[in-house]
Design a protein around this motif. Structure first.
Motif, PDB file in Angstrom:
ATOM      1  N   LEU A 277       1.001  -1.073   0.140  1.00 33.23           N
ATOM      2  CA  LEU A 277      -0.304  -0.271  -0.058  1.00 33.23           C
ATOM      3  C   LEU A 277       0.744   1.029   0.161  1.00 33.23           C
ATOM      4  CD1 LEU A 277      -2.581   0.280  -0.311  1.00 33.23           C
ATOM      5  CD2 LEU A 277      -2.474   1.134   2.674  1.00 33.23           C
ATOM      6  N   SER A 278       0.426   2.325  -1.156  1.00 38.03           N
ATOM      7  CA  SER A 278       1.373   3.129  -1.138  1.00 38.03           C
ATOM      8  C   SER A 278       0.499   4.826  -1.199  1.00 38.03           C
ATOM      9  CB  SER A 278       2.348   3.779  -2.362  1.00 38.03           C
ATOM     10  OG  SER A 278       3.637   2.175  -2.407  1.00 38.03           O
ATOM     11  N   MET A 279       0.916   5.615  -0.731  1.00 37.64           N
ATOM     12  CA  MET A 279       0.238   6.935  -1.127  1.00 37.64           C
ATOM     13  C   MET A 279       0.945   7.767  -1.771  1.00 37.64           C
ATOM     14  SD  MET A 279      -1.936   8.827   1.457  1.00 37.64           S
ATOM     15  CE  MET A 279      -1.211   9.387   2.541  1.00 37.64           C
ATOM     16  N   ILE A 280       0.786   8.300  -2.844  1.00 36.28           N
ATOM     17  CA  ILE A 280       0.862  10.440  -3.014  1.00 36.28           C
ATOM     18  C   ILE A 280       0.915  11.691  -3.175  1.00 36.28           C
ATOM     19  CG2 ILE A 280       1.857  11.276  -5.325  1.00 36.28           C
ATOM     20  CD1 ILE A 280       2.646   8.034  -5.988  1.00 36.28           C
ATOM     21  N   THR A 281       0.957  12.115  -2.517  1.00 33.17           N
ATOM     22  CA  THR A 281      -0.019  13.835  -2.386  1.00 33.17           C
ATOM     23  C   THR A 281       0.985  14.403  -2.587  1.00 33.17           C
ATOM     24  OG1 THR A 281      -0.517  12.614  -0.118  1.00 33.17           O
ATOM     25  CG2 THR A 281      -1.079  15.052  -0.708  1.00 33.17           C
ATOM     26  N   PHE A 312      -4.139  19.974  -6.907  1.00 36.79           N
ATOM     27  CA  PHE A 312      -3.131  19.161  -5.362  1.00 36.79           C
ATOM     28  C   PHE A 312      -3.403  17.833  -6.915  1.00 36.79           C
ATOM     29  CE2 PHE A 312      -8.165  19.981  -5.502  1.00 36.79           C
ATOM     30  CZ  PHE A 312      -9.119  18.255  -5.426  1.00 36.79           C
ATOM     31  N   GLN A 313      -3.116  16.671  -5.527  1.00 43.23           N
ATOM     32  CA  GLN A 313      -3.527  15.732  -6.301  1.00 43.23           C
ATOM     33  C   GLN A 313      -3.051  15.083  -5.659  1.00 43.23           C
ATOM     34  OE1 GLN A 313      -0.390  17.475  -7.313  1.00 43.23           O
ATOM     35  NE2 GLN A 313      -1.940  18.975  -8.933  1.00 43.23           N
ATOM     36  N   TRP A 314      -3.570  13.366  -5.483  1.00 43.22           N
ATOM     37  CA  TRP A 314      -3.943  12.567  -4.221  1.00 43.22           C
ATOM     38  C   TRP A 314      -4.154  10.780  -4.967  1.00 43.22           C
ATOM     39  CZ3 TRP A 314      -7.321   8.967  -2.636  1.00 43.22           C
ATOM     40  CH2 TRP A 314      -6.730   8.249  -1.219  1.00 43.22           C
ATOM     41  N   LYS A 315      -2.949  10.446  -4.418  1.00 41.98           N
ATOM     42  CA  LYS A 315      -3.144   8.691  -5.378  1.00 41.98           C
ATOM     43  C   LYS A 315      -2.592   8.200  -4.053  1.00 41.98           C
ATOM     44  CE  LYS A 315      -2.138   7.255  -9.548  1.00 41.98           C
ATOM     45  NZ  LYS A 315      -0.826   7.001 -10.724  1.00 41.98           N
ATOM     46  N   LEU A 316      -4.247   7.144  -4.019  1.00 38.59           N
ATOM     47  CA  LEU A 316      -3.660   5.802  -2.777  1.00 38.59           C
ATOM     48  C   LEU A 316      -2.949   4.306  -4.091  1.00 38.59           C
ATOM     49  CD1 LEU A 316      -3.468   4.724  -0.369  1.00 38.59           C
ATOM     50  CD2 LEU A 316      -6.088   4.321  -0.253  1.00 38.59           C
ATOM     51  N   ILE A 317      -2.248   3.595  -4.108  1.00 37.33           N
ATOM     52  CA  ILE A 317      -2.130   2.731  -4.488  1.00 37.33           C
ATOM     53  C   ILE A 317      -2.063   1.254  -3.980  1.00 37.33           C
ATOM     54  CG2 ILE A 317      -0.270   1.502  -6.575  1.00 37.33           C
ATOM     55  CD1 ILE A 317       0.882   4.829  -6.650  1.00 37.33           C
ATOM     56  N   TRP A 318      -2.913   0.282  -4.239  1.00 40.55           N
ATOM     57  CA  TRP A 318      -3.287  -1.043  -3.427  1.00 40.55           C
ATOM     58  C   TRP A 318      -2.843  -2.095  -4.683  1.00 40.55           C
ATOM     59  CZ3 TRP A 318      -8.476  -3.562  -0.914  1.00 40.55           C
ATOM     60  CH2 TRP A 318      -7.986  -4.203  -0.233  1.00 40.55           C
ATOM     61  N   ASP A 319      -1.197  -2.858  -4.285  1.00 43.72           N
ATOM     62  CA  ASP A 319      -1.310  -4.170  -4.937  1.00 43.72           C
ATOM     63  C   ASP A 319      -1.252  -4.930  -3.959  1.00 43.72           C
ATOM     64  OD1 ASP A 319       0.630  -2.600  -7.017  1.00 43.72           O
ATOM     65  OD2 ASP A 319       1.470  -2.230  -5.823  1.00 43.72           O
ATOM     66  N   MET A 320      -2.971  -5.909  -4.781  1.00 44.76           N
ATOM     67  CA  MET A 320      -4.356  -6.915  -3.376  1.00 44.76           C
ATOM     68  C   MET A 320      -2.906  -7.769  -3.873  1.00 44.76           C
ATOM     69  SD  MET A 320      -7.528  -5.329  -4.426  1.00 44.76           S
ATOM     70  CE  MET A 320      -7.659  -5.408  -6.794  1.00 44.76           C
ATOM     71  N   HIS A 324      -2.971  -8.419  -9.156  1.00 40.15           N
ATOM     72  CA  HIS A 324      -4.351  -7.182  -9.042  1.00 40.15           C
ATOM     73  C   HIS A 324      -4.304  -6.096  -8.584  1.00 40.15           C
ATOM     74  CE1 HIS A 324      -7.049 -10.641 -10.212  1.00 40.15           C
ATOM     75  NE2 HIS A 324      -6.867 -11.583  -9.015  1.00 40.15           N
ATOM     76  N   LYS A 325      -4.683  -5.161  -9.039  1.00 46.74           N
ATOM     77  CA  LYS A 325      -3.691  -3.914  -8.692  1.00 46.74           C
ATOM     78  C   LYS A 325      -4.809  -2.758  -8.356  1.00 46.74           C
ATOM     79  CE  LYS A 325      -0.654  -0.415  -9.598  1.00 46.74           C
ATOM     80  NZ  LYS A 325       0.610   0.313 -10.387  1.00 46.74           N
ATOM     81  N   LEU A 326      -5.155  -1.873  -7.490  1.00 44.20           N
ATOM     82  CA  LEU A 326      -6.339  -1.417  -7.224  1.00 44.20           C
ATOM     83  C   LEU A 326      -5.831   0.058  -6.854  1.00 44.20           C
ATOM     84  CD1 LEU A 326      -9.002  -1.011  -7.566  1.00 44.20           C
ATOM     85  CD2 LEU A 326      -9.554  -1.097  -4.827  1.00 44.20           C
ATOM     86  N   VAL A 368     -11.118   6.132  -9.413  1.00 44.87           N
ATOM     87  CA  VAL A 368     -10.818   4.751  -9.316  1.00 44.87           C
ATOM     88  C   VAL A 368     -10.279   3.487 -10.904  1.00 44.87           C
ATOM     89  CG1 VAL A 368     -13.283   3.779  -9.171  1.00 44.87           C
ATOM     90  CG2 VAL A 368     -11.779   3.042  -8.242  1.00 44.87           C
ATOM     91  N   ARG A 369      -9.295   3.263 -10.235  1.00 48.50           N
ATOM     92  CA  ARG A 369      -8.788   1.907 -11.586  1.00 48.50           C
ATOM     93  C   ARG A 369      -8.828   0.641 -10.691  1.00 48.50           C
ATOM     94  NH1 ARG A 369      -4.934   4.503 -14.894  1.00 48.50           N
ATOM     95  NH2 ARG A 369      -6.882   4.926 -16.277  1.00 48.50           N
ATOM     96  N   TYR A 370      -9.101  -0.298 -11.594  1.00 47.30           N
ATOM     97  CA  TYR A 370      -8.500  -1.714 -11.217  1.00 47.30           C
ATOM     98  C   TYR A 370      -7.942  -2.452 -12.326  1.00 47.30           C
ATOM     99  CZ  TYR A 370      -9.407  -6.501 -10.181  1.00 47.30           C
ATOM    100  OH  TYR A 370      -8.849  -8.424 -10.503  1.00 47.30           O
ATOM    101  N   ILE A 371      -7.037  -2.889 -12.269  1.00 55.24           N
ATOM    102  CA  ILE A 371      -6.262  -3.604 -12.888  1.00 55.24           C
ATOM    103  C   ILE A 371      -5.649  -5.882 -12.657  1.00 55.24           C
ATOM    104  CG2 ILE A 371      -3.845  -4.333 -14.572  1.00 55.24           C
ATOM    105  CD1 ILE A 371      -3.122  -0.862 -13.495  1.00 55.24           C
ATOM    106  N   TRP A 372      -6.058  -6.277 -14.067  1.00 49.66           N
ATOM    107  CA  TRP A 372      -6.435  -7.455 -13.023  1.00 49.66           C
ATOM    108  C   TRP A 372      -5.203  -8.021 -14.793  1.00 49.66           C
ATOM    109  CZ3 TRP A 372      -9.740 -11.265 -15.141  1.00 49.66           C
ATOM    110  CH2 TRP A 372      -9.432 -12.686 -15.412  1.00 49.66           C
ATOM    111  N   LYS A 373      -3.616  -7.871 -14.025  1.00 46.74           N
ATOM    112  CA  LYS A 373      -2.556  -8.549 -14.572  1.00 46.74           C
ATOM    113  C   LYS A 373      -2.202 -10.712 -14.984  1.00 46.74           C
ATOM    114  CE  LYS A 373       0.091  -6.313 -13.149  1.00 46.74           C
ATOM    115  NZ  LYS A 373       1.350  -5.674 -12.982  1.00 46.74           N
ATOM    116  N   GLY A 374      -2.207 -11.160 -16.049  1.00 42.36           N
ATOM    117  CA  GLY A 374      -2.100 -12.586 -15.987  1.00 42.36           C
ATOM    118  C   GLY A 374      -1.051 -12.350 -16.997  1.00 42.36           C
ATOM    119  N   LYS A 375      -0.518 -13.453 -17.558  1.00 39.05           N
ATOM    120  CA  LYS A 375       0.615 -14.346 -18.261  1.00 39.05           C
ATOM    121  C   LYS A 375       0.891 -13.489 -19.130  1.00 39.05           C
ATOM    122  CE  LYS A 375       4.037 -17.692 -18.954  1.00 39.05           C
ATOM    123  NZ  LYS A 375       4.631 -18.944 -19.602  1.00 39.05           N
ATOM    124  N   THR A 376      -0.353 -13.201 -20.297  1.00 36.47           N
ATOM    125  CA  THR A 376      -0.120 -12.987 -21.192  1.00 36.47           C
ATOM    126  C   THR A 376      -1.065 -12.046 -21.895  1.00 36.47           C
ATOM    127  OG1 THR A 376      -1.834 -14.517 -22.646  1.00 36.47           O
ATOM    128  CG2 THR A 376       1.090 -14.690 -21.884  1.00 36.47           C
TER     129      THR A 376
END
Length: 885
Positions: A277-281, A312-320, A324-326, A368-376
């Motif tokens: 879990l990371s945060m950018i401000t 202003f800018q704010w971002k929360l990055i969650w590598d679940m 999977h990334k949110l 909000v963004r959700y990323i699902w990554k597989g091998k290909t």
């Protein structure tokens, strides 16, 4: 003066502090972790050939390397059959480096990046290229304006355009225009026909009012791509170009950067809250009016106008999980346009009780963004909502006494909802990739005039005349709203085989306003000679964009049936890499713009719904008996244009592993852009006779034959309005655009850079005389009406040119560094012309009235005097300090 002494002391203090570094071998701790989960990577080999050191990570992913001295080193990581290379700066003994690895995984992770992007008609710069570009106070995004094919427009300040006509401050204005207000024109496209994206989400506008600086923090920008033609199928809703800004998407280490200078302050922080879990401000505030008025008010030009802004800018990055990334993020801005010094002293002796804004605008985007990554494959789902608000204050004053004839305030509220699903699939590794997606946008715009005031006895007559003569003005006073939806689907293949490159694709756009569905075929390709590093490029694309203005689409004052604008982009070029870090790209282009929305005095709907609220209020019986009535539509898709030219981009990339050396780029564009509004040019007598004739008859039908209108009236008469318009230079056409950006780093402690810009002046219609109006009942004074040449856009303003210089000094510490910088903006005090101003109280006099107006925002200068009393223009000096820890 106290502030000046403090800043000077701070500068001297920062410069005399010496760096504290250890001598001999520097022992550095390295830890490798998976970026998705934060889990350690054991038994990986870590090698630095340049540092002559190697080690193997333990069960916690840790290893110790020993380097001979401080500096940049290439570090290679080998784990199983995966190899990754990165570059790191070694600053002190005992330093810890946390290196997240995304590609190394037992299951394999889909990787997409720079190698998948088209080279044709795309210009990209990364953070290292633009971090300290001179003359922009550390604003990286301003580097966009040094890319080939980009012409700076007249920033959006007055919306809707009805106010441009009412509040221009001239009794008789320019008789011809084929452009609109906006930030940037890409290869002759409209300034409001571009799309801006930040991390793939719509960005309402890229720069604060006046193009002073970007709406994003400098340290948040990772890189940006400018697509000036034939852009990929993923990008739509634009006929001009695409500017895609990529922000920081992962946090490798905790970092804080604070930047303070004479005119603004900003701060950036990135924090790893947990391994996953990371945060950018980040945030920024500027204060040019305060500093200039306090430090040297007599040096400010009379017509200088600066905007006060914050963002202003704010971002929360969650590598679940590995796959999977949110992310959640929000960003926004606010701009307040201050009055000029000249206007402040002109109105009530400078003691004007109004708030110090003529324009107040801002936006906020939540996403909000959700990323699902597989091998290909990779599947990305994105959603954002943007709220835009604008407050505009209009005042029309007596030019002799500054008495307020009348004023009002307009508020515009705009809501844009955006959703996208993007799917990427690597069918054949390194050879064939497939990308597809669907996008949806909905937009609602509301505007309302309010707080109407006047101190003039003639206010009622003037106000009623405006209401009766302008349906657009009526819609503003009564309030207006538009709503529409857009839906798109796209698909594209990216194929590579030996030296061949081919990316065929297409896009389908639907627009609810006109109910149309358009297909946009696109293709780019080329061949790369690997031995000589030579690339031959070519591409073709069709692009569509829906109407953007509320006054254009209004059901009461505009044309709700406007179609989407269309553009066709064709490009061909060659790129050559040579020596170490050098590259050159030469590209020719031709763009064709069709269905351009233009002001149209002849388009009429004979059977429009009688929805004017004032008619219902004043004469309800007439409104009920006449539910349908002819109504001027005021706009149509009659415009056409084309642009063609050649671009040259020569670049020397910075080598991150070398502490000294030169870098920079040269961009040059030679182009010509023309447009035709396809509007009949008629004399004042012809217009008067037509108005008298139409006052006694009613239009029954209207059609178009080619670009000519054919009207049929209830007196059985047919009227043909012949199109005798002709092509003219585009209002923002600049024949030559040259940018030269360079930097030289002497060592890790000192760097110098410069930026030179040269643009041809934009076309304009010259004033050739003025007619005396005699005693004007409205103002009680003699007025002069300017007479414009019948040869529209037949002259050009003087060329724009300017040099900016920046000097950087660095002090390195175990916790980071201090960067003190000194900028000389507009080094030789050039007064760059932006137009002409005609004084209606004076007669025409060549070289005197009209008088030139100058750019004091993008090309600032300080007015001063020589010892003998003669005037001299000096550069704007900016002193600042950036601290990273």
């Amino acid at each position: 003066m106290k502030m000046s002494r403090k800043i000077l002391f701070f500068f001297i203090f920062g410069c005399v502090i010496s760096s504290v570094t250890a001598e001999g071998d520097l022992e550095v701790r390295v830890q490798l972790v998976r970026s998705q989960t934060g889990k350690p990577i054991a038994n990986a080999t870590v090698v630095s050939k340049q540092g002559k050191t190697t080690a193997v990570t333990d069960s916690e992913g840790k290893a110790i390397l020993r380097f001979p001295s401080v500096g940049y080193y290439e570090i290679k990581i080998i784990a199983g059959d995966k190899i990754e290379t990165t570059s790191k700066e070694i600053r002190y003994k005992g330093q810890s480096l946390l290196i997240p690895i995304s590609e190394i995984s037992s299951s394999g992770i889909f990787v997409s990046g720079e190698r998948d992007k088209t080279v044709l008609s795309r210009y990209g710069l990364n953070q290292e290229d633009i971090k300290r570009i001179p003359g922009v106070a550390g604003d990286s995004l301003k580097a966009i304006q040094t890319i080939p094919g980009i012409s700076v427009g007249v920033p959006v300040g007055v919306l809707p355009t009805v106010f441009t006509n009412v509040g221009a401050g001239q009794i008789s204005g320019n008789p011809y225009s084929n452009s609109e207000r906006g930030d940037l024109s890409l290869r002759g496209g409209g300034t409001r026909q571009n799309q801006y994206f930040f991390d793939g989400f719509p960005l309402p506008y890229p720069f604060h009012i006046g193009n002073q600086s970007s709406v994003l923090n400098n340290n948040l920008i990772k890189s940006f791509d400018v697509y000036s033609g034939s852009f990929p199928s993923r990008y739509g809703f634009a006929t001009g170009g695409i500017i895609a800004i990529e922000g920081t998407d992962k946090v490798e280490e905790n970092k804080t950067v604070v930047n303070v200078n004479f005119f603004l302050s900003d701060a950036y922080n990135q924090t790893k809250l947990m391994p996953s879990l990371s945060m950018i401000t980040s945030g920024r505030k500027n204060y040019p009016n305060f500093v200039l008025l306090q430090a040297y008010p007599q040096g400010i030009p009379q017509d200088a106008k600066y905007a006060e802004y914050q963002d202003f800018q704010w971002k929360l990055i969650w590598d679940m999980h590995n796959d999977h990334k949110l992310t959640f993020q929000t960003f926004g801005t606010r701009d307040r346009q201050a009055y000029t010094k000249q206007q402040a002293s002109y109105e009530r002796g400078g003691e004007d009780p109004r708030p110090p804004t003529g324009l107040d605008r801002g936006f906020r985007t939540d996403a909000v963004r959700y990323i699902w990554k597989g091998k290909t494959f990779r599947n990305t789902i994105s959603y954002s909502r943007t709220e835009f608000n604008e407050f505009f204050e209009l005042r029309i004053s007596n030019p002799a006494t500054a008495e307020n004839i009348f004023g009002l305030q307009n508020r515009t509220r705009d809501t844009l909802t955006f959703a996208e699903q993007r799917f990427e699939w690597e069918l054949i590794e390194e050879h064939l990739k497939f990308e597809s997606g669907i996008q949806a946008r909905s937009k609602e715009t509301n505007l309302k005039g309010e707080n109407i005031t006047s101190n003039n006895r003639l206010f009622g007559d003037i106000f009623n005349n405006l209401l009766n003569s302008s349906s657009q003005f009526r819609s503003v006073i009564d309030g207006d709203r538009i709503r529409y939806k857009e839906a798109s689907a796209y698909a594209e293949f990216q194929g590579k085989w030996n030296g061949f490159r081919l990316s065929p694709g297409g896009r389908v756009d639907s627009y609810s306003g006109s109910g149309e569905v358009n297909l946009s075929p696109r293709i780019t390709g080329g061949y790369v000679f690997e031995n000589t590093k030579t690339s031959i490029l070519g591409g073709h694309g069709v692009h569509f964009n829906s109407p953007v203005s509320v006054e254009q689409l209004s059901r009461r004052s505009g044309n709700p049936n406007l179609f989407m604008e269309r553009a066709e982009h064709d490009s061909i070029g060659i790129q050559q890499e040579f020596l170490q870090g050098w590259s050159i790209k030469i590209e020719g282009f031709r763009n064709i713009f069709q269905n351009i929305i233009v002001a149209d005095n002849f388009a009429v709907d004979p059977y429009s719904l009688n929805n004017d609220l004032r008619i219902f209020a004043n004469d309800p019986t007439k409104a009920i008996n006449n539910p349908l009535t002819p109504r001027n539509l005021n706009y149509s898709n009659s415009g056409y244009g084309h642009s063609e030219g050649v671009e040259i981009f020569l670049k020397k990339a910075r080598d991150p592993k070398v502490e000294s050396g030169a870098f920079g780029w040269i961009s040059y564009t030679n182009s010509i852009t023309k447009r035709v509004n396809n509007q009949a040019r008629r004399t004042s007598d012809e217009n008067t006779n037509r108005a008298l004739l139409n006052g006694s008859r009613q239009l029954l039908a209207q059609t178009k034959v080619g670009t000519n209108y054919v009207n049929y009236y209830d007196d059985n008469q047919v009227e043909v309005i012949y199109n005798n318009d002709r092509e003219e230079l585009y209002d923002l056409d600049r024949r030559h655009i040259l940018n030269f950006v360079f930097g030289y780093k002497f060592n890790r402690d000192w760097q110098i850079g410069g930026r030179y810009r040269y643009f041809s002046g934009v076309p304009y219609t010259p004033i050739i005389n003025a007619n005396r109006a005699g005693e004007a009942s409205t103002f009680g004074i003699n007025l002069y009406f300017p007479e414009y040449s019948k040869n529209y856009n037949s002259d050009r303003l003087l060329p724009f040119h300017q040099i900016d210089i920046r000097i950087d000094a660095f002090d390195h510490y175990s916790w980071g560094y201090i960067n003190v910088y000194l900028e000389f903006v507009n080094f030789y005090g050039r007064k760059n012309q932006t137009g002409y101003n005609f004084d209606n109280l004076k007669a025409y006099q060549n070289g005197v009235n009209p008088s030139s107006t100058y750019d004091t925002v993008n090309s600032p200068y300080i007015e001063s005097q020589r010892p003998n009393g003669s005037p001299i223009n000096l550069p704007l000096i900016n002193l600042g300090m950036e601290v990273r820890f």
